[in-house]
Design a protein around this motif. Sequence first.
Motif, short mmCIF file in Angstrom:
data_model
loop_
_atom_site.label_atom_id
_atom_site.label_comp_id
_atom_site.label_asym_id
_atom_site.label_seq_id
_atom_site.Cartn_x
_atom_site.Cartn_y
_atom_site.Cartn_z
N ASN A 131 0.83 -1.47 -0.12
CA ASN A 131 0.01 0.03 -0.07
C ASN A 131 0.87 1.30 -0.04
OD1 ASN A 131 -2.34 -1.29 -0.03
ND2 ASN A 131 -2.63 -1.46 2.35
N GLY A 132 2.09 1.21 -0.17
CA GLY A 132 2.89 2.37 -0.19
C GLY A 132 4.16 2.14 0.88
N ASN A 133 4.56 3.20 1.39
CA ASN A 133 6.10 3.23 2.13
C ASN A 133 5.48 3.81 3.61
OD1 ASN A 133 7.65 2.12 0.14
ND2 ASN A 133 7.59 4.35 -0.73
N SER A 134 6.38 3.70 4.57
CA SER A 134 6.15 4.02 5.96
C SER A 134 7.29 4.31 6.67
CB SER A 134 5.35 3.26 6.87
OG SER A 134 5.99 1.73 6.71
N PHE A 135 7.30 5.03 7.88
CA PHE A 135 8.21 5.50 8.60
C PHE A 135 8.05 5.88 9.85
CE2 PHE A 135 7.25 9.40 6.52
CZ PHE A 135 7.32 10.39 7.41
N PHE A 136 8.98 5.80 10.81
CA PHE A 136 8.47 6.35 12.30
C PHE A 136 9.05 7.64 12.39
CE2 PHE A 136 7.74 1.95 13.44
CZ PHE A 136 6.76 2.12 14.23
N TYR A 137 8.35 8.78 12.90
CA TYR A 137 8.91 10.07 13.38
C TYR A 137 8.55 10.23 14.95
CZ TYR A 137 8.83 14.78 13.64
OH TYR A 137 9.19 16.33 13.78
N PHE A 138 9.70 10.77 15.31
CA PHE A 138 10.07 10.87 16.99
C PHE A 138 10.30 12.24 17.20
CE2 PHE A 138 10.85 6.37 16.54
CZ PHE A 138 10.14 5.84 17.55
N PRO A 139 9.91 13.03 18.25
CA PRO A 139 9.94 14.32 18.65
C PRO A 139 11.51 14.60 18.33
CG PRO A 139 8.58 13.30 20.17
CD PRO A 139 9.26 12.09 19.51
N GLY A 140 11.83 15.86 17.93
CA GLY A 140 13.00 16.25 17.81
C GLY A 140 13.31 16.08 16.29
N ALA A 154 13.26 4.60 9.33
CA ALA A 154 12.79 4.27 7.88
C ALA A 154 13.79 3.14 7.29
CB ALA A 154 12.41 5.54 7.15
N ASN A 155 13.12 2.40 6.32
CA ASN A 155 13.98 1.44 5.48
C ASN A 155 14.43 2.25 4.10
OD1 ASN A 155 13.76 -0.70 7.33
ND2 ASN A 155 11.68 -1.21 6.46
N ASP A 156 13.59 2.99 3.55
CA ASP A 156 13.99 3.88 2.53
C ASP A 156 14.10 5.51 2.87
OD1 ASP A 156 13.71 1.67 1.04
OD2 ASP A 156 11.52 2.02 0.68
N GLU A 157 14.88 5.92 2.06
CA GLU A 157 14.95 7.40 2.19
C GLU A 157 13.80 8.09 2.17
OE1 GLU A 157 17.97 11.16 0.71
OE2 GLU A 157 18.10 9.06 -0.21
N VAL A 158 13.61 9.01 3.07
CA VAL A 158 12.49 9.80 3.21
C VAL A 158 12.67 11.05 2.59
CG1 VAL A 158 10.37 10.74 4.44
CG2 VAL A 158 11.53 8.57 5.12
N ASN A 159 11.89 11.64 1.87
CA ASN A 159 12.09 12.97 1.29
C ASN A 159 11.83 14.15 2.17
OD1 ASN A 159 11.98 15.51 -0.51
ND2 ASN A 159 10.71 14.71 -1.87
N GLY A 160 12.90 14.83 2.37
CA GLY A 160 13.05 15.96 3.56
C GLY A 160 11.86 16.92 3.22
N ASN A 161 11.37 17.17 1.93
CA ASN A 161 10.51 18.17 1.83
C ASN A 161 9.14 17.66 2.28
OD1 ASN A 161 12.16 19.80 0.37
ND2 ASN A 161 11.56 18.99 -1.55
N MET A 162 8.93 16.36 2.41
CA MET A 162 7.71 15.85 2.82
C MET A 162 7.70 15.99 4.35
SD MET A 162 6.43 11.82 2.59
CE MET A 162 5.91 11.96 0.97
N ILE A 163 8.57 15.86 5.11
CA ILE A 163 8.73 15.87 6.42
C ILE A 163 8.40 17.56 6.73
CG2 ILE A 163 10.16 15.84 8.54
CD1 ILE A 163 9.46 12.98 7.46
N SER A 164 9.14 18.30 6.01
CA SER A 164 8.77 19.77 6.52
C SER A 164 7.31 20.15 6.13
CB SER A 164 9.48 20.69 5.41
OG SER A 164 11.28 20.29 5.58
N LEU A 165 6.84 19.53 4.96
CA LEU A 165 5.33 19.95 4.68
C LEU A 165 4.59 19.29 5.75
CD1 LEU A 165 3.32 21.22 2.62
CD2 LEU A 165 3.36 19.06 1.40
#
Length: 577
Positions: free
Chosen positions: A199-208, A213-224
């Motif tokens: 169904n897609g890709n996933s990652f864990f986000y923690f405060p700070g 993640a197993n794959d590289e996550v687009n930094g623009n997506m995190i900022s958005l």
Amino acid sequence: MIKYKIFHKLLIMLAVLLVPATLLFAYANQTSENVVKETLENSASKQLEFTMQRLEQSLRQLEIQTLLLVNDSSIKAYASSWEFPEYVNHLLMRKNVEEKLILQSQVDSLIHELTVYWPASEEVISTSDQADFNRVLLSHTPKNRWLVRKEEGQLSFHLYFTNPSITKPDLSNVVSIVETTFTSDYLRSVLEGLDSSGNGNSFFYFPGGELIANDEVNGNMISLLEKKNVFNYTSSSQPQLTVLEMDGVEYLIQTIHSPSLGGILVSYIKINEFLNPLNHVNLLVNGSLILLFISGVAISYLFYRHFRIPFGYLVRKIENLGAGDYTSRATVKTNNEFDYLFERFNDMASRIQALIENVYEERVRTQEAEYKHLQSQINPHFLYNCLFYIVSMANKSPEAVISMAKNLSQFYRHITRKAGTDTTLADEIRLIESYLEVQSMRNKRLRYEIDIPAPMLEMSVPTLLLQPLVENAVVHGIEQKRESGRIRIIGVKVNNQFRITVDDDGTGLSSEALQALMNQVHNRQSADETGCGLSNIHHRLIHRFGPESGLSFSTNEWKGFRVTLQLSYRTQEESVT
């Protein structure tokens, strides 16, 4: 007055078909897209929720195991083992604790390290070789909950349980502390299982801003996502849905909070990748609708250009021709333009029919002339020979004269009675027998054999079908070769055809001569008398029995000449068989 209705009805029908079809396909496309999106959202949401539930259950199980371990009697007893009089007992108890920690860490694959601290004696037992006692760190570390640390660029997760659970700041009342640790590798395995669902890709986000993640996550997506406050949804246990567009790509973002770890599990799906097959189908459907509309307009124009205008012109021309003495035949009324066309068509059909009848009668007369011409070729020659035989035998053998006269009279009686009409094959055989009897009187070497099956004798054939072939065998075959004298006539049935062969043991023809004769007969050439007679018979057979019938020529086993008659006689097949 001509009524032009078909063209207008065609345009109305075309509009009635195209407009609802276009609206229906547009509605179906939109509905299909909504269904796919809704199905995708539900599937991703359930998968995300299921993954988080399994993770929380694993953490709860780990917490219970850690709590049981801190309250274990052997760990409690080890805190006062220094007071034992024998040092060996202290070592045995330490060995027991080490084995329990090792066994516990091997049972649960989630555990990376297990460590037990005894503040009173400042002792440490751990599954790791790098564990040491740090009172300051232990006193300031939160207890009874999970905490996240970043060590050597990698996140690790720690859980501390104390005995007793309520502690003083200096840890003076604490008997033991159990630390359970697992690394981000476990969370990556969780993400791998979630991503494998397709169904897609996933990652864990923690405060700070820390990510796992197993794959590289687009930094623009995190900022958005941070800008949209997506990571602030920590109160709900249900996945939160967000749709974002980035770099021209639409993403379906789903997030769910982990109460134990304090992080956010994020799943992002490129909606366009899932809708591409549907969009491709929609493009084909829309293209088909456009093509159908263009085709409809083109057909309407062509119908108007190639039917409506020419029909009006044809009506005017027919009215001009209608000044003649024509009568109407059509009785069906269609109440459209074809009524007038039918009326004029009947007039033309009458004339065409008259022309066809005239041509057919002329063809029949021509065939009859060919037939009579054939008779004129056969009869004089044969008659002269017979009369000469009678004259020559008058004084020698009166019996031969009588037999000749009898067979000759039967022969001409048959021709006179049947001339120009059909006869049965049995009558033709009798005619041939009379002819061969006459010829056998003139030529004592002549012997003949006739074998025709009884069912074939009842079939109807044109007169003088076989007699010219037999005469050719006598005149051009046997009489040209001194030692010859055999004639054989055999009939057989092959499938839906009858085949009659006429063989002689005369001079025969070479393969080149056979081919030349075949071309001459089939092309209706009449270079000589023989060719003319055979050509007439061949075309009479085709005219009577169809294109599969006719004559063919070959050499027989006597090295003489063979003529084969092929008759496609389907119309009388049942009666003959």
